[in-house]
Design an enzyme around this catalytic site. Structure first.
Site, PDB file in Angstrom:
ATOM      1  N   VAL A  58     -41.761 -67.512  24.869  1.00 26.44           N
ATOM      2  CA  VAL A  58     -42.585 -66.901  23.872  1.00 26.44           C
ATOM      3  C   VAL A  58     -42.687 -67.067  22.625  1.00 26.44           C
ATOM      4  O   VAL A  58     -43.857 -67.144  21.889  1.00 26.44           O
ATOM      5  CB  VAL A  58     -42.256 -65.308  24.325  1.00 26.44           C
ATOM      6  N   THR A  59     -41.710 -67.557  22.169  1.00 28.99           N
ATOM      7  CA  THR A  59     -41.419 -67.770  20.767  1.00 28.99           C
ATOM      8  C   THR A  59     -42.239 -69.125  20.426  1.00 28.99           C
ATOM      9  O   THR A  59     -42.856 -69.340  19.576  1.00 28.99           O
ATOM     10  CB  THR A  59     -40.125 -68.028  19.977  1.00 28.99           C
ATOM     11  N   ASP A  66     -36.489 -68.824  16.216  1.00 31.62           N
ATOM     12  CA  ASP A  66     -37.698 -67.870  15.665  1.00 31.62           C
ATOM     13  C   ASP A  66     -37.762 -68.256  14.243  1.00 31.62           C
ATOM     14  O   ASP A  66     -39.026 -68.457  13.989  1.00 31.62           O
ATOM     15  CB  ASP A  66     -37.204 -66.425  15.817  1.00 31.62           C
ATOM     16  N   ASP A  85     -41.119 -70.064  12.850  1.00 29.40           N
ATOM     17  CA  ASP A  85     -42.081 -69.189  11.883  1.00 29.40           C
ATOM     18  C   ASP A  85     -42.522 -70.268  10.657  1.00 29.40           C
ATOM     19  O   ASP A  85     -43.558 -69.938  10.352  1.00 29.40           O
ATOM     20  CB  ASP A  85     -41.091 -68.039  11.301  1.00 29.40           C
ATOM     21  N   ARG A 126     -33.615 -58.508  23.256  1.00 30.57           N
ATOM     22  CA  ARG A 126     -32.859 -57.084  23.316  1.00 30.57           C
ATOM     23  C   ARG A 126     -32.963 -56.447  24.698  1.00 30.57           C
ATOM     24  O   ARG A 126     -31.812 -56.121  25.240  1.00 30.57           O
ATOM     25  CB  ARG A 126     -33.336 -56.294  22.305  1.00 30.57           C
TER      26      ARG A 126
END
Length: 225
Positions: free
Chosen positions: A30-31, A86, A90, A73
């Site tokens: 997903v990242t 992440d 970014d 999590r």
């Protein structure tokens, strides 16, 4: 400000996070996918003048930035690797957004204040990359630098807001002023972080020197009765 909004979205993403985990999608996937999509949108739609569509789509995907953390999590996969990936990606997506904005000004020189806008967007790109670096470098030397007036989410959303609504009649000057203020805020944040780390390290050196001096004098002192 906007970082708190992103935090509030975490509960909203739980159903989607549950579904993706059930399908076997990993938080890392997903990242990476989010970075690729945001970068592609920024580098294709913004430079070609599709500011409204590009800004809105990028804004939606930026809000999903917390989805990978929710998934991590829920699946018990939180750890330094996910945080590193992440944070690193970014920087890639942020850079793509400001490159896209810069290219729009460069490719549309007839727009009012195009040169000023290109310089401001480029300054946001450069200074914005130094802001997180200063914090990471501070932590590597045992200090903390979680201070400043220009957090990542704030810079990104304000930059997008300034450029997105130009096709709806908002003057280009508004976008240029927003970018200029964001560049200035990033510069102030860098100065704040440098000053904070210097105070911490200077205080630490003074404390260490005092402790060493006390230790050196200790053997010569007689114990009190």
């Amino acid at each position: 400000m906007f970082s708190r909004l992103r935090g509030a979205m975490q509960g909203f993403w739980k159903p989607l996070a549950t579904l993706l985990l059930r399908w076997g999608v990993s938080p890392d996937a997903v990242t990476i996918a989010g970075t690729v999509i945001v970068s592609a949108l920024a580098l294709t739609l913004l430079p070609t003048g599709h500011l409204l569509l590009g800004g809105l789509l990028i804004g939606v995907f930026v809000l999903t930035d917390s989805l990978d953390g929710v998934m991590a999590r829920m699946s018990g996969r939180t750890g330094p690797w996910g945080a590193f990936l992440d944070s690193t990606l970014d920087r890639v997506s942020d850079g793509a957004v400001f490159v896209g904005i810069t290219l729009w000004f460069v490719l549309h020189p007839d727009e009012p204040y195009a040169t000023w806008g290109a310089v401001a967007a480029l300054a946001c790109l450069v200074l914005g990359s130094v802001v997180p670096y200063a914090r990471a470098r501070a932590e590597s030397v045992g200090a903390t630098a979680a201070v400043g007036i220009a957090e990542r989410a704030d810079r990104l959303f304000l930059a997008l807001a300034g450029i997105t609504f130009v096709p709806l009649g908002v003057p280009v000057l508004v976008a240029v002023v927003v970018l200029t203020l964001l560049a200035a805020a990033s510069a102030v944040t860098i100065v704040q972080r440098v000053a904070t780390v210097r105070r911490q390290l200077t205080a630490g050196s003074a404390t260490g020197a005092a402790t060493d001096a006390a230790t050196d004098r200790a053997p010569d002192q007689e114990p009190e009765a």
